[in-house]
Scaffold this active site. Structure first.
Site, short mmCIF file in Angstrom:
data_model
loop_
_atom_site.label_atom_id
_atom_site.label_comp_id
_atom_site.label_asym_id
_atom_site.label_seq_id
_atom_site.Cartn_x
_atom_site.Cartn_y
_atom_site.Cartn_z
N ASP A 150 0.47 -1.49 -0.26
CA ASP A 150 0.20 -0.01 -0.41
C ASP A 150 0.87 1.19 -0.08
O ASP A 150 0.27 2.32 0.15
CB ASP A 150 -1.23 0.33 1.16
CG ASP A 150 -2.32 -0.38 0.75
OD1 ASP A 150 -2.60 -0.51 -0.88
OD2 ASP A 150 -2.89 -0.81 1.63
N ASP A 162 -10.33 -5.49 10.78
CA ASP A 162 -10.07 -7.83 11.53
C ASP A 162 -11.42 -7.67 12.23
O ASP A 162 -12.25 -8.58 12.29
CB ASP A 162 -9.05 -7.54 12.05
CG ASP A 162 -8.44 -6.37 12.94
OD1 ASP A 162 -9.39 -5.31 13.52
OD2 ASP A 162 -7.64 -6.99 13.75
O1 LIG Z 1 -3.24 1.49 5.21
C1 LIG Z 1 -3.01 0.57 4.94
C2 LIG Z 1 -2.66 0.35 6.32
C3 LIG Z 1 -2.14 -0.79 6.94
N1 LIG Z 1 -1.96 -1.40 6.18
C4 LIG Z 1 -1.40 -2.86 6.70
O2 LIG Z 1 -1.91 -3.41 7.58
C5 LIG Z 1 -1.31 -4.57 8.80
C6 LIG Z 1 -1.63 -3.87 10.45
O3 LIG Z 1 -0.94 -2.61 10.85
P1 LIG Z 1 -0.14 -2.36 11.75
O4 LIG Z 1 0.41 -0.75 11.44
O5 LIG Z 1 0.89 -3.28 12.38
O6 LIG Z 1 -1.80 -2.43 12.78
P2 LIG Z 1 -1.62 -2.71 14.26
O7 LIG Z 1 -2.15 -2.05 15.50
O8 LIG Z 1 0.32 -3.78 14.75
O9 LIG Z 1 -2.35 -4.37 13.95
C7 LIG Z 1 -3.75 -4.75 14.56
O10 LIG Z 1 -4.48 -4.00 14.17
C8 LIG Z 1 -4.86 -4.22 13.09
C9 LIG Z 1 -6.40 -3.20 13.08
O11 LIG Z 1 -6.33 -2.01 13.37
C10 LIG Z 1 -4.95 -5.18 12.17
O12 LIG Z 1 -5.50 -5.12 10.45
C11 LIG Z 1 -4.00 -5.95 12.30
O13 LIG Z 1 -3.89 -7.22 11.89
C12 LIG Z 1 -3.91 -5.82 13.71
O14 LIG Z 1 -2.26 -7.20 14.07
C13 LIG Z 1 0.10 -3.73 8.48
O15 LIG Z 1 0.86 -5.05 7.60
C14 LIG Z 1 -0.07 -3.12 7.23
O16 LIG Z 1 1.01 -3.21 6.62
C15 LIG Z 1 -2.24 -1.58 4.36
O17 LIG Z 1 -1.73 -2.48 4.19
N2 LIG Z 1 -2.89 -0.43 4.12
#
Ligand SMILES: O=c1ccn([C@@H]2O[C@H](COP(=O)(O)OP(=O)(O)O[C@H]3O[C@H](CO)[C@@H](O)[C@H](O)[C@H]3O)[C@@H](O)[C@H]2O)c(=O)[nH]1
Ligand SMILES: [Mn+2]
Length: 685
Positions: free
Chosen positions: A143, A398
């Site tokens: 992204d 999610d």
């Molecule tokens: O516009 C976006 C924003 C994020 N991501 C991906 O989403 C994932 C999760 O993002 P992260 O910043 O790591 O969020 P976390 O808060 O650590 O993740 C938790 O919370 C998210 C929801 O807020 C879920 O999507 C994740 O699976 C969950 O592990 C990563 O691989 C990002 O690269 C995208 O692909 N596109």
């Protein structure tokens, strides 16, 4: 040897299910605790009738919220279960050539916060699964539309020899990818579309020329300023379509870029539940717990999230199954196209989950169609995001998507093998932790107060226990109210010499003590029974308080201002970069503040206030030689002080970069003074 039995159900060959024995005690305790809560509200009513003040009203509202949240946690405790799988028996029932195909999705979004080299690592780890390669396809969604990520993947795919010519051609002097990237990357709001087949399982063999490689596809969808892209949910839906065109495997794994595979036999384990032969018709997905590497001993930021990722899913597994937590989850592709008995046909017939792909993955026709379905306008006026695919409308896509799937009638399974199937990174500084939790809070409230609220829609669709489970998360952020109230009100009242709780010799006093010890004790016991330690539990309860005063509070404020039309940042990706200095302090278990942020201010205010009140209270005891009136208040302030020890240290004792900046300390101290002055006028009159 006996081979057949005539009575009882047939033996379950590939997995087993065991209810936890503690469920009986849980149920009895729930009944006792409910009685205690009822008497507490009887006490509140008496007090409110006697006189309604700001204090009695705030305490009443706080206790209503605490009691409701407690009631939601009971859903997780009524029937917790554990499962076991026996993948070693799989081949007795299913030949390897009959294994279903699997599409693996990896999401990445920001090459600064998510170093491409780590993303590559994740991809390589899943490409190495023990599974027939020709049935495995890895799709990477970028992204960030970042060239470096793409190149990193070409590198990974071709085992090198891509980066150097690129550097030469472009006359680049910074040949360390990271450094090159930092100086050359420009973020643009628009993103061009890119679908590249880096490895083709029909042609590419490993370096010895023997084994076929899995498919590897780099993919970056089209984005434009004028069309909402729906963050990760948008990326996942684009992946669903592109993979649908290219391979259309019946089983899909979604992974975050920082969650690498830690066990090559995971796919076979999943087949015990998801292969056509063994799948129950309404079984929609298999969720693995999020587990992490590199946690410090006390897990100071409670990043383990034991309840969210382990205890609660075990509880929900005894009902309809766990919620979806964004990564480490295997879906049956069919779940994205309507409920078990309410199939929704996608607008492009090739995307139907039963379609069998007969064209090569890199044929022109396939690539054209793949481009078409990753355009930013191809979702216009379709069901994507509302009834089909991952659902839009919440920053916690999610949680929301899993919830809607379960409301449609899909059940799920919690699979928690002793060797972690996946391991992820955790944020190593407080500001990242708090910002992440703030984003979650906003997303959860978006669901909690929508027309699909778990409390109304959820309970109607899935019954009281499942509805309450989901409501527990939706209303997490509301905890900010009781936590903030209990963190400051008893201390302010103590400083103003106003007793607000029952005296030591009143029977109500014992009720308060029972309620506190009962809830905290059960929480601690639960934590330890789910493979926890006492120190980690202590961190966990502290982080609950910290989140309440900060993430939940600011998340709720931002949610409300969003509702009033103030635009916000959207999905703020959590940083996965490890700063050496910070890593060192993290490993020593030292809290990392470092930056000055409003997110810290309420924590510091509460810390100062509790300390002053506690000392004042002790002084009072010595002067009056009695502690009858203020005992509970002093106890609460003392508890606050105990929890705030790292904050005092970070304010006055430390001199490293991770301490609380002087500016933040001064602002917070001033605000504490103001708060006290206000309380003096309000509480005294
Ligand atoms: O516009 C976006 C924003 C994020 N991501 C991906 O989403 C994932 C999760 O993002 P992260 O910043 O790591 O969020 P976390 O808060 O650590 O993740 C938790 O919370 C998210 C929801 O807020 C879920 O999507 C994740 O699976 C969950 O592990 C990563 O691989 C990002 O690269 C995208 O692909 N596109
Ligand atoms: Mn993450």
């Amino acid at each position: 040897m006996k081979t057949t039995t005539t009575t009882g159900p047939p033996p379950q060959p590939l997995h087993s299910l065991k209810p936890h024995r503690r469920r009986h005690l849980n149920r009895i305790f729930a009944a006792v605790y409910t009685l205690a809560i009822i008497s507490l509200f009887y006490h509140h009513t008496l007090k409110l009738f006697h006189s309604t003040t700001i204090i009695s009203l705030s305490l009443f509202i706080s206790d209503v919220i605490l009691a409701y949240m407690w009631s939601t946690t009971q859903a997780f405790r009524m029937n917790p279960v554990s499962r076991k799988e026996f993948p070693e028996s799989l081949e007795k029932f299913l030949e390897r050539k009959d294994f279903p195909a699997m599409d693996i999705f990896i999401c990445t979004a920001d090459p600064y916060k998510e170093p491409p080299i780590n993303v590559v690592n994740t991809a390589l780890s899943v490409m190495a699964y023990d599974y027939p390669s020709e049935k495995l396809s890895v799709y990477v969604s970028d992204d960030g539309g970042s060239e470096l990520t793409m190149f990193a993947f070409m590198e990974a795919a071709k085992f090198g020899k891509v980066w150097l010519p690129f550097c030469r051609e472009n006359n680049i002097t910074d040949r360390c990818p990271d450094a090159y990237f930092r100086s050359n990357y420009v973020v643009s709001a628009d993103q061009v579309m890119e679908v590249k087949v880096l490895l083709n399982s029909k042609q590419d063999v490993d370096i010895n020329g023997k084994l076929l490689m899995p498919n590897l596809v780099y993919f970056s969808r089209e984005k434009s300023k004028t069309t909402p892209h729906h963050f990760k949910a948008g990326a996942l839906n684009a992946l669903l379509r592109v993979s649908g065109i290219m391979t259309n495997a019946p089983i899909i794994l979604t992974l975050d870029c920082d969650m690498y595979s830690n066990d090559p036999s995971t796919l076979e384990r999943v087949l015990c539940y998801l292969s056509d032969k063994f799948r129950k018709p309404n079984c929609g997905y298999v969720q693995f717990p999020q587990r992490f590497h590199g946690l410090n001993k006390a897990d100071i930021y409670a990043s383990e999230h034991k309840r969210l990722f382990l205890a609660n899913p075990s509880g929900m597994d005894g009902l309809f199954g766990p919620s979806y937590v964004g990564t480490g989850c295997f879906f049956h592709r069919r779940v994205f196209f309507g409920g078990p008995s309410a199939y929704i046909e996608p607008e492009i017939p090739a995307l139907s989950p039963s379609n069998i792909v007969d064209k090569p993955i890199n044929s022109e026709q396939t690539l054209n169609l793949a481009h078409h379905v990753s355009g930013c306008n191809c979702e216009n006026k379709t069901n994507w995001g509302s009834k089909m695919g991952f659902r839009y409308g919440s920053l916690v896509e999610d949680y929301y998507s899993g919830f809607r799937l379960q409301c449609e009638g899909w059940h799920s399974i919690f699979c928690n093998p002793s060797r972690p199937a996946f391991l992820g990174d955790v944020p190593i500084n407080l500001i990242d932790v708090l910002s992440q939790n703030k984003r979650w809070s906003i997303g959860l409230l978006e669901v909690g107060f929508s027309k699909f609220s778990p409390l109304t829609f959820g309970i109607r669709a899935m019954g009281i226990l499942m509805g309450q489970s989901y409501a527990h998360y939706a209303f997490w952020p509301v905890w900010f109210f009781p936590i903030t109230t209990y963190a400051i009100l008893p201390s302010l009242a103590l400083l103003n010499a106003i007793p607000i709780f029952p005296e030591v010799y009143e029977p109500w006093f014992f009720l308060y003590i029972f309620l506190f010890i009962g809830a905290y004790g059960q929480d601690c016991l639960d934590f330890i029974l789910y493979e926890g330690t006492f120190v980690r539990w202590w961190s966990d309860q502290r982080m609950w308080l910290i989140r309440g005063l900060s993430s939940y509070l600011f998340g709720s404020i931002e949610y409300i201002s969003n509702c009033l039309g103030v635009p916000s940042h959207g999905f703020n990706v959590t940083s996965k970069v490890m700063d050496d200095d910070q890593s060192k302090r993290y490993d020593q278990g030292i809290f990392e503040f470092g930056v000055s942020s409003p997110l810290f201010v309420p924590l510091i205010i509460a810390a100062i206030l509790n300390l002053v009140a506690f000392l004042g209270g002790i002084l009072h005891i010595f002067k009056e030689r009695s502690l009858d009136n203020f005992f509970i208040q002093i106890l609460i302030a003392g508890f606050g002080v105990l929890n705030s020890l790292p904050l005092y240290e970070a304010m006055v004792l430390r001199s490293d970069k991770g301490r609380i900046p002087i500016k933040t300390t001064i602002t917070s101290t001033t605000l504490t003074g103001v708060l006290y002055a206000i309380s003096y006028f309000i509480l005294k009159t």
